[in-house]
Enzyme design. Sequence first.
Site, PDB file in Angstrom:
ATOM      1  N   GLU A 141      -2.541 -35.604  19.831  1.00 26.19           N
ATOM      2  CA  GLU A 141      -2.005 -36.943  19.627  1.00 26.19           C
ATOM      3  C   GLU A 141      -2.509 -37.786  20.791  1.00 26.19           C
ATOM      4  O   GLU A 141      -2.142 -37.541  21.944  1.00 26.19           O
ATOM      5  CB  GLU A 141      -0.471 -36.941  19.608  1.00 26.19           C
ATOM      6  N   CYS A 175       4.354 -44.044  23.471  1.00 30.42           N
ATOM      7  CA  CYS A 175       3.082 -44.084  22.753  1.00 30.42           C
ATOM      8  C   CYS A 175       3.034 -45.245  21.767  1.00 30.42           C
ATOM      9  O   CYS A 175       1.950 -45.737  21.433  1.00 30.42           O
ATOM     10  CB  CYS A 175       2.818 -42.762  22.039  1.00 30.42           C
TER      11      CYS A 175
END
Length: 237
Positions: free
Chosen positions: A195, A229
């Site tokens: 990720e 994020c």
Amino acid sequence: VLEQRIESAARAGREWGAKSGAERARVLRDAGDVLAAFRGRLIEVMASETGKTIAEGDVEVSEAIDFAHYYAERAIEIDEIDEATYVPPRLTVVTPPWNFPVAIPAGSVLAALAAGSGVIIKPARQARRSGAVMVEALWEAGIPRDLLTLIGFDESELGKRLVSHPSVDRVILTGGWDTASLFRSWRADLPLLAETSGKNAIIVTPSADLDLAVADVVRSAFGHAGQKCSAASLVIL
């Protein structure tokens, strides 16, 4: 020493992977209970080491607990696969970020354990104590120390040796795109679950409630010290 730890974790992973999903699930449920008991310690270490507020740290511990129980159920489902034989990975390396120093490392580790893999976790340099307390909770829950190995080093050469080691079947990375590319350059056939970072926009339409929009933009951009994020980095009006 690194070579010994890799081989020990891979050997323990083979034994762990031979257990049924239901057996692994029992340990993971215990892990969720111990993480809950460690809530105060985890919030304290996140606050002191990475600057998490109590409110942010509390939610993060809850997420780690949820991961334990969620992946326990997924482990049971592995036993129920029809017309296929599941072959678990021997060893998974987890390289988490510092911005979510408990939830993301816990989720990655617990997912790998549910899949029947041994795990080596290398917490981010800025969040080593947080990662260590989280791992201590999992050890206390009954996860063997050779099955879940905690390491910490700054030498890039050791990192390269770990990620590219032939005994490593999988790497879970949460971090930058450049780091993912670097890992791939070290070993082209590496099964890499990554990720990576991105840019996130909030669109405010003419019909929006501007007071709510401002509050949401500020919360998104500056909550978690702006290190989430999904943190907003661009507002489109």
